[in-house]
Scaffold this motif. Sequence first.
Motif, short mmCIF file in Angstrom:
data_model
loop_
_atom_site.label_atom_id
_atom_site.label_comp_id
_atom_site.label_asym_id
_atom_site.label_seq_id
_atom_site.Cartn_x
_atom_site.Cartn_y
_atom_site.Cartn_z
N ILE A 28 -35.94 21.13 -31.10
CA ILE A 28 -34.65 21.52 -31.47
C ILE A 28 -33.60 20.97 -30.76
N LEU A 29 -32.78 20.20 -31.29
CA LEU A 29 -31.45 19.68 -30.77
C LEU A 29 -30.59 20.67 -30.89
N LEU A 30 -30.23 21.31 -31.75
CA LEU A 30 -29.09 22.31 -32.08
C LEU A 30 -29.81 23.64 -32.88
N ALA A 31 -29.27 24.59 -32.60
CA ALA A 31 -29.73 25.80 -33.38
C ALA A 31 -28.52 26.76 -33.60
N ASP A 32 -28.51 27.11 -35.05
CA ASP A 32 -27.43 28.11 -35.76
C ASP A 32 -26.10 27.87 -34.89
N THR A 33 -25.65 26.50 -35.38
CA THR A 33 -24.11 26.34 -34.46
C THR A 33 -23.26 26.05 -35.86
N THR A 34 -21.94 26.60 -35.38
CA THR A 34 -20.71 26.52 -36.54
C THR A 34 -19.97 25.24 -35.63
N LEU A 35 -19.60 24.24 -36.42
CA LEU A 35 -18.62 23.37 -36.04
C LEU A 35 -17.45 23.10 -37.02
N ARG A 36 -16.46 22.67 -36.67
CA ARG A 36 -15.21 22.17 -37.40
C ARG A 36 -14.48 21.02 -36.67
N VAL A 37 -14.01 19.95 -37.72
CA VAL A 37 -13.29 18.95 -37.35
C VAL A 37 -12.16 18.98 -38.10
N GLN A 38 -10.86 19.41 -37.51
CA GLN A 38 -9.67 19.48 -38.21
C GLN A 38 -8.67 18.39 -38.08
#
Length: 545
Positions: free
Chosen positions: A15-25
Amino acid sequence: MITATGLELRAGTRILLADTTLRVQAGDRIGLVGRNGAGKTTTMRVLSGDGAPYAGAVTSSGPVGYLPQDPREGDLEMSARDRVLSARGLDVLHAELAKVHIQMAELTGKALDDVTAKYGRLEERFSALGGYAAEAEAARICSNLGLPERVLVQPMKTLSGGQRRRVELARILFAAATDDGSSGAAGVGATQLLLDEPTNHLDADSITWLRDFLKSFQGGLVIISHDVELLEAVVNKVWFLDAVRGELDVYNMGWKRYLDARATDEQRRRRERANAEKKASALISQAAKLGAKATKAAAAHQMVRRAEQMLSSLDEVRVADKVAKIRFPAPAACGRTPLTAANLSKSYGSLEIFTGVDLAIDRGSRVVVLGLNGAGKTTLLKLLGGIERADTGGVEAGHGLKLGYFAQEHDTIDPDATVWENIRHAAPDTGAQELRNLLGTFLFTGEQLDQPAGTLSGGEKTRLALAGLVSSAANVLLLDEPTNNLDPASREQVLDALRRYAGAVVLVTHDPGAVTALQPERVILLPDGTEDHWSADYLDLVELA
């Protein structure tokens, strides 16, 4: 805006990332950092839509310009200029205008009137998409990235790997440029830029120009780079991908403040863990005392459970990143001059790359190849390595020659084969356990051995290619940009291995540190093929080459 919700990324079962939220604005200029293999390239690929997450969803509210480490090159028959113009759909109109212009010179009467009217309609469409001003802007971007007019008229297939990558970068930046020639979200093309190691193959002046372009870009930007000066100048946010915890930490600040904040966070985690471990140890000790009495058994059990909960809720303490232990073995025995070449020339169609190049690589000699981008440095290494054939002249192997070739575009790696299959192909006569041990020193273990090489990051591909070189016991190494895509610690390992290597080396690089580590004796200047003794005066040309 790019939004990722419930994002889970994996490499095999890791697992590299788990249950992640990201935003690019708009206005975000984000530096995506972490050690090689942490998942930076995978994250970028998924955000661009070029890859699918294991779980979660990614949406984008506008066009995305994505520069991968191994760019898609499109139609190799088209010219470099048309490839750049295609970012705004101008390439087809540009070619059609040129075709109709020729027809106008050949026709008369009504046929000429009809073709002239067609030319007018095409010009109107061309102008609506930015027209000749946009074409001039594309030329300016290309020039600033070291792509002059003589390169732009060439077919993509005739360009070096570095030139093709710069064409792709120019194409993406052209898509993102505004109508007035500056960088911003109001232009015709991309409102988000995702750039994976954009400074690879750029000289110092081009990097400075790119830095200024990105600083003024008004859309959303995510950048992966080992160029600290670029990160310091450009980013206003940092995403740190922690391979230990499989989490992404967001720092809403510039680069220097991020470094201080991250160091503080690591100290806090260590302190919290030490305190919790101390309390948990006291609880377990007390539980052991109470457990001897039947009437206190329930209380003792609760204390043990409480200690376990305290420890399980803690973040993993970050340990020092592992670094590949790169050591070239003693080279195989060979004659005094294991490799020679005479009267080498190479052309692609009517484009002459170089002609009349002679050289002799003596045992243990150290040679740097210099020349402007497109002068044929990579082509020369391919001829010496037998990857391509010269138009004239030839390459002759001396007694005992054993070549090792490192390709800047990782051409020696089969992307469809696994890590294990690639190393087996590189060293078919080496024992399985010895190869497993070798891969372990290059940080490939367990399930990673079964991972397709095409899914590796640029730094991981570099490590795999270097592992293949180490397994070969070569006595002549042909190295084409061996430090590209490496984090600082891994780069130092490569440079140290170069210092210690006893065999002969022919090196192509933009990295002055690699040249200094090599301590070259000679320099070959392309396209003329002039040979000279090395002096420190040539070091200034390395970044420009």
